[in-house]
Design a protein around this motif. Structure first.
Motif, PDB file in Angstrom:
ATOM      1  N   GLN A  43       0.838  -1.203   0.000  1.00  0.00           N
ATOM      2  CA  GLN A  43       0.000   0.000   0.000  1.00  0.00           C
ATOM      3  C   GLN A  43       0.871   1.250   0.000  1.00  0.00           C
ATOM      4  N   GLN A  44       0.339   2.303  -0.598  1.00  0.00           N
ATOM      5  CA  GLN A  44       0.995   3.611  -0.517  1.00  0.00           C
ATOM      6  C   GLN A  44      -0.097   4.669  -0.373  1.00  0.00           C
ATOM      7  N   ASP A  45       0.270   5.812   0.173  1.00  0.00           N
ATOM      8  CA  ASP A  45      -0.680   6.912   0.323  1.00  0.00           C
ATOM      9  C   ASP A  45      -1.034   7.470  -1.044  1.00  0.00           C
ATOM     10  N   ASP A  46      -2.293   7.830  -1.201  1.00  0.00           N
ATOM     11  CA  ASP A  46      -2.759   8.462  -2.426  1.00  0.00           C
ATOM     12  C   ASP A  46      -2.520   9.967  -2.304  1.00  0.00           C
ATOM     13  N   GLU A  47      -1.702  10.526  -3.191  1.00  0.00           N
ATOM     14  CA  GLU A  47      -1.388  11.955  -3.154  1.00  0.00           C
ATOM     15  C   GLU A  47      -2.594  12.811  -3.504  1.00  0.00           C
ATOM     16  N   ARG A  48      -3.582  12.232  -4.177  1.00  0.00           N
ATOM     17  CA  ARG A  48      -4.741  12.997  -4.631  1.00  0.00           C
ATOM     18  C   ARG A  48      -5.884  13.025  -3.629  1.00  0.00           C
ATOM     19  N   TRP A  49      -5.867  12.103  -2.660  1.00  0.00           N
ATOM     20  CA  TRP A  49      -6.996  11.997  -1.754  1.00  0.00           C
ATOM     21  C   TRP A  49      -6.475  11.733  -0.353  1.00  0.00           C
ATOM     22  N   PHE A  50      -6.618  12.684   0.535  1.00  0.00           N
ATOM     23  CA  PHE A  50      -6.092  12.589   1.894  1.00  0.00           C
ATOM     24  C   PHE A  50      -6.650  11.363   2.608  1.00  0.00           C
ATOM     25  N   GLY A  51      -5.762  10.557   3.166  1.00  0.00           N
ATOM     26  CA  GLY A  51      -6.159   9.388   3.943  1.00  0.00           C
ATOM     27  C   GLY A  51      -6.397   8.130   3.135  1.00  0.00           C
ATOM     28  N   ALA A  52      -6.422   8.236   1.801  1.00  0.00           N
ATOM     29  CA  ALA A  52      -6.684   7.071   0.956  1.00  0.00           C
ATOM     30  C   ALA A  52      -5.394   6.296   0.700  1.00  0.00           C
ATOM     31  N   LYS A  53      -5.547   5.007   0.465  1.00  0.00           N
ATOM     32  CA  LYS A  53      -4.423   4.137   0.116  1.00  0.00           C
ATOM     33  C   LYS A  53      -4.663   3.587  -1.286  1.00  0.00           C
ATOM     34  N   ILE A  54      -3.584   3.455  -2.040  1.00  0.00           N
ATOM     35  CA  ILE A  54      -3.646   2.894  -3.383  1.00  0.00           C
ATOM     36  C   ILE A  54      -2.544   1.844  -3.513  1.00  0.00           C
TER      37      ILE A  54
END
Length: 158
Positions: free
Chosen positions: A94-105
């Motif tokens: 998993q990594q943090d989504d730079e476009r959506w705070f708190g989301a994982k991608i």
């Protein structure tokens, strides 16, 4: 002291310029870290998404794919294995989504676990293999992983 109109116009233009600052929202960019290795030819398999899951403890996320028979099996209430099923469980870090705070991608690709069933008279043979940097088998975890993957149920989809 009187406020001059030219200062008002300058402040207004400055505020407009600051508001127009272009930000990179990464629209249209692909997530290259999550790309599957070319040699897997994964797109040519024609598999469909069955379900997805995440493991917070290991910071991974996975998507289970399958052919039409596998999809029907995971939608059914029964647990009778049928021949001709193909499953692929793809896992990523998993990594943090730079476009959506708190989301994982999905981040870095981790593995693909493949299961195939084949009718052998009245019984079924089930094969298992895992791809990390190459295809391999793991006799210690094979039965556990087969049981886990076959126990997954399809997500409700329109």
């Amino acid at each position: 002291m009187r406020f001059k109109p030219q200062y008002s116009a300058f402040i207004l233009l400055l505020l407009i310029a600051m508001g127009c600052k272009q930000q990179n929202n990464h629209a249209g960019e692909l997530n290259d870290a999550a790309t599957l290795p070319q040699k897997l030819n994964f797109n040519q398999m024609g598999l469909k998404v069955i379900t997805s899951m995440s493991n917070k403890k290991e910071a991974t996320m996975s998507t289970l794919y399958g052919n039409e028979r596998a999809l029907n099996y995971t939608k059914s209430k029964g647990d009778s294995v049928i021949g001709g099923m193909v499953f692929a469980l793809v896992s990523w870090k998993q990594q943090d989504d730079e476009r959506w705070f708190g989301a994982k991608i999905p981040g870095q690709f981790q593995s693909v676990e493949m299961i195939a069933t084949k009718a052998n008279g009245k019984t079924f043979d089930t094969s298992y293999k895992i791809y990390k940097d190459k295809w391999q088998t793991d006799p210690l975890t094979e039965k556990t992983r087969i049981k886990y993957i076959l126990a997954q149920k399809a997500s409700v989809m329109p």
